[in-house]
Structures are given as C-alpha cells and as structure tokens.
Write a protein that holds these residues in place. Structure first.
Motif, PDB file in Angstrom:
ATOM      1  N   PRO A   1       0.793  -1.227   0.000  1.00 61.63           N
ATOM      2  CA  PRO A   1       0.000   0.000   0.000  1.00 61.63           C
ATOM      3  C   PRO A   1       0.823   1.274   0.000  1.00 61.63           C
ATOM      4  O   PRO A   1       0.309   2.345   0.269  1.00 61.63           O
ATOM      5  N   TYR A   2       2.144   1.186  -0.291  1.00 59.46           N
ATOM      6  CA  TYR A   2       3.029   2.340  -0.199  1.00 59.46           C
ATOM      7  C   TYR A   2       3.376   2.924  -1.563  1.00 59.46           C
ATOM      8  O   TYR A   2       4.230   3.786  -1.671  1.00 59.46           O
ATOM      9  N   SER A   3       2.722   2.428  -2.610  1.00 63.52           N
ATOM     10  CA  SER A   3       2.977   2.938  -3.957  1.00 63.52           C
ATOM     11  C   SER A   3       2.397   4.341  -4.099  1.00 63.52           C
ATOM     12  O   SER A   3       1.272   4.613  -3.664  1.00 63.52           O
ATOM     13  N   ARG A   4       3.170   5.240  -4.733  1.00 65.05           N
ATOM     14  CA  ARG A   4       2.716   6.587  -5.046  1.00 65.05           C
ATOM     15  C   ARG A   4       3.161   6.910  -6.468  1.00 65.05           C
ATOM     16  O   ARG A   4       4.333   6.722  -6.808  1.00 65.05           O
ATOM     17  N   SER A   5       2.241   7.418  -7.299  1.00 66.32           N
ATOM     18  CA  SER A   5       2.625   7.779  -8.670  1.00 66.32           C
ATOM     19  C   SER A   5       1.553   8.658  -9.282  1.00 66.32           C
ATOM     20  O   SER A   5       0.393   8.653  -8.850  1.00 66.32           O
ATOM     21  N   TRP A   6       1.957   9.444 -10.291  1.00 65.86           N
ATOM     22  CA  TRP A   6       1.007  10.196 -11.099  1.00 65.86           C
ATOM     23  C   TRP A   6       1.673  10.617 -12.398  1.00 65.86           C
ATOM     24  O   TRP A   6       2.905  10.680 -12.503  1.00 65.86           O
TER      25      TRP A   6
ATOM     26  N   ASP B   1      -7.146   2.060  -9.526  1.00 63.84           N
ATOM     27  CA  ASP B   1      -5.709   1.939  -9.770  1.00 63.84           C
ATOM     28  C   ASP B   1      -4.927   3.150  -9.272  1.00 63.84           C
ATOM     29  O   ASP B   1      -3.693   3.175  -9.384  1.00 63.84           O
ATOM     30  N   ASP B   2      -5.629   4.140  -8.740  1.00 59.82           N
ATOM     31  CA  ASP B   2      -4.986   5.400  -8.357  1.00 59.82           C
ATOM     32  C   ASP B   2      -4.414   5.287  -6.950  1.00 59.82           C
ATOM     33  O   ASP B   2      -5.145   5.081  -5.978  1.00 59.82           O
ATOM     34  N   ASP B   3      -3.085   5.427  -6.836  1.00 58.96           N
ATOM     35  CA  ASP B   3      -2.417   5.329  -5.540  1.00 58.96           C
ATOM     36  C   ASP B   3      -2.650   6.555  -4.669  1.00 58.96           C
ATOM     37  O   ASP B   3      -2.524   6.478  -3.451  1.00 58.96           O
ATOM     38  N   ASN B   4      -2.925   7.697  -5.299  1.00 57.43           N
ATOM     39  CA  ASN B   4      -3.040   8.961  -4.566  1.00 57.43           C
ATOM     40  C   ASN B   4      -4.044   9.873  -5.265  1.00 57.43           C
ATOM     41  O   ASN B   4      -3.658  10.862  -5.880  1.00 57.43           O
ATOM     42  N   PRO B   5      -5.347   9.547  -5.184  1.00 54.26           N
ATOM     43  CA  PRO B   5      -6.360  10.286  -5.942  1.00 54.26           C
ATOM     44  C   PRO B   5      -6.489  11.746  -5.551  1.00 54.26           C
ATOM     45  O   PRO B   5      -7.014  12.557  -6.339  1.00 54.26           O
ATOM     46  N   ASP B   6      -6.015  12.120  -4.364  1.00 52.73           N
ATOM     47  CA  ASP B   6      -6.164  13.501  -3.910  1.00 52.73           C
ATOM     48  C   ASP B   6      -4.869  14.302  -3.978  1.00 52.73           C
ATOM     49  O   ASP B   6      -4.761  15.362  -3.361  1.00 52.73           O
ATOM     50  N   ILE B   7      -3.879  13.844  -4.733  1.00 54.70           N
ATOM     51  CA  ILE B   7      -2.570  14.508  -4.723  1.00 54.70           C
ATOM     52  C   ILE B   7      -2.652  15.956  -5.208  1.00 54.70           C
ATOM     53  O   ILE B   7      -1.922  16.826  -4.733  1.00 54.70           O
ATOM     54  N   GLU B   8      -3.596  16.255  -6.123  1.00 51.45           N
ATOM     55  CA  GLU B   8      -3.749  17.630  -6.595  1.00 51.45           C
ATOM     56  C   GLU B   8      -4.266  18.559  -5.507  1.00 51.45           C
ATOM     57  O   GLU B   8      -4.045  19.773  -5.574  1.00 51.45           O
ATOM     58  N   HIS B   9      -4.951  18.010  -4.501  1.00 49.67           N
ATOM     59  CA  HIS B   9      -5.435  18.834  -3.395  1.00 49.67           C
ATOM     60  C   HIS B   9      -4.276  19.373  -2.565  1.00 49.67           C
ATOM     61  O   HIS B   9      -4.446  20.346  -1.826  1.00 49.67           O
ATOM     62  N   TYR B  10      -3.110  18.727  -2.669  1.00 43.18           N
ATOM     63  CA  TYR B  10      -1.948  19.127  -1.884  1.00 43.18           C
ATOM     64  C   TYR B  10      -0.871  19.801  -2.731  1.00 43.18           C
ATOM     65  O   TYR B  10      -0.222  20.736  -2.276  1.00 43.18           O
TER      66      TYR B  10
END
Length: 249
Positions: free
Chosen positions: A126-131, A161-170
């Motif tokens: 659960p530690y995958s991050r990508s965009w 499949d999205d590891d970080n769906p809210d990354i744009e919020h940050y």
C-alpha cells in the motif's frame, strides 16, 4: 534539493548531484514507518540528467529532450535501523522546447516548453505513489531576474488503480518559480498552491553560492506539501545545506 533551473537549454548532457542534510517530518503518515525511530537529520541525494535528442523538430529554435531525476531520502545517521533509504522518487520526462525572443512589459519570453512527466516511488501497495502529468513552462527573463510559470494537467487514472487520488489537493495545478542572480550568487523562490478553500501548497527558498569551478553550495528552506511522494499529504518543514556538482560532456 537544487531548485529546478529556469534555463531551458542544457548542454548535450548534464548531470547534477545534490547532497543535503535536512530536517525531515517528525510525523509519518505511512504505517511501515510508525514503528521506526526516524532521525531528524537525513541526507537527500539527487541525480538529474537531461539530454536533447532531436534538434529542429519544429524549426531551428526547437528541440526535444528526455530527462530523468532520481531523488533519495537517506537516514544516513540512523544506525539503529541500519541507515535505510526512507524514500526514493523517480521522475522521467519528455520535454519539447521552443526558444523565443518576444517581450512583454520589459520581460523577454526566452523559451516555452510542453512536457510529459511521470513521477513514482517504485514501491508496491500500500506504499505505492505515482502520477502522470502534462505540463507547460513559460520562461521570462529581465536583467538579473528569471521567472517561470509551470501549470500542469494530471492525466486521469481509474480510481481503483490510483495510488493517490487527492494529490492535486496538496500539490495543486501549478508552480511559480523566480530567481535573482548577482554574479556567482543566486536567490531562488518556488511557490505551489492548490487555490482551494482548504488552502495547501508549498514554498521553497534557496541561496546558491560558488565553492569551486564546478561546485556550488546552497542553503535551502522548504515548507509545505510534496517534499516527497510518500509524504505528499503531510506538511513538512526542512532546512538544509549542501552542494551540487555539475558536469557537461
């Protein structure tokens, strides 16, 4: 970490090494670090390569480049945990650049860029991050000042499949960078913001100074979100000093 250069035309090959002790976040939002005693001092190591591969693809003032940045966060002084690498981020890019010479209110638009950018930490769930992003970069210069406006569009992913769906919020949708250079010394600023009611962003300040023919020193302060992918949703504050080595060949 050395701030992203506003100059859009590097040598045929450019390699930059960065070594910077910093103060990492005390609180970790990832479970595999909750049982670890992280040091407040760690080393950041960055390797960046940018290589033009096609000159004149749309006229003599254009070129295409491929680039790659590897940035690692190393708990070098954490002997209790065998000095692990806390996080490593990978960032390949395909960049299209057009040189320019028109002016606006005394500012010269020296270049514009469009790029495809992928960023990930190369880890499994659960530690995958990508965009993936498509960004533009509009670069202006005036006397000793440079400004770069870098808006981006995130390429959508299937939610499952999205590891970080809210990354744009940050991390928001743009980055604004500026630099003032006086001889061999420079002062740079980078600002990001999500332009939302739950306001989040980041600011980075860097003072660069010469140490040798191919060595520059710097002092860097960062405050906000997105310092590393694994902690993109954690607000961190870091203060670092280090050096960069640049070699064109």
């Amino acid at each position: 970490m050395q701030p992203v250069t506003l100059s859009p035309w590097p040598p045929i090959r450019q390699i930059i090494f960065c070594l910077s002790p910093t103060i990492p976040p005390r609180r970790q939002g990832v479970t595999d670090y909750e049982d670890r005693d992280l040091d407040n001092i760690e080393v950041q190591f960055q390797l960046s390569v940018q290589v033009p591969v096609w000159r004149g693809f749309l006229g003599s003032a254009s070129f295409m480049s491929v680039a790659y940045t590897n940035r690692s966060f190393w708990q070098a002084y954490n002997s209790d945990d065998s000095a692990p690498f806390r996080e490593t981020n990978h960032e390949p890019e395909l960049i299209l650049t057009w040189l320019n010479d028109w002016s606006l209110f005394g500012w010269h638009n020296v270049a514009n860029q469009i790029a495809f950018n992928h960023q990930s930490n190369g880890r499994s769930e659960p530690y995958s991050r990508s965009w993936n992003r498509i960004y533009a970069n509009f670069i202006f210069e005036r006397d000793n000042f440079s400004i770069g406006l870098k808006p981006w569009y995130r390429i959508p992913e299937a939610r499952e499949d999205d590891d970080n769906p809210d990354i744009e919020h940050y991390l928001g949708h743009f980055e604004l960078g500026g630099r003032y250079r006086d001889g061999d010394h420079s002062i740079a600023i980078m600002v990001r913001n999500n332009l939302r009611s739950d306001n989040r962003g980041a600011v980075e300040l860097t003072w660069g100074f010469p140490l040798g023919k191919r060595v520059d020193g710097y002092i860097r302060y960062f405050n906000g979100y997105g310092e590393s992918l694994i902690d993109y949703d954690e607000s961190v504050q870091t203060l670092g000093f280090g050096f960069t080595l640049a070699q064109g060949f």
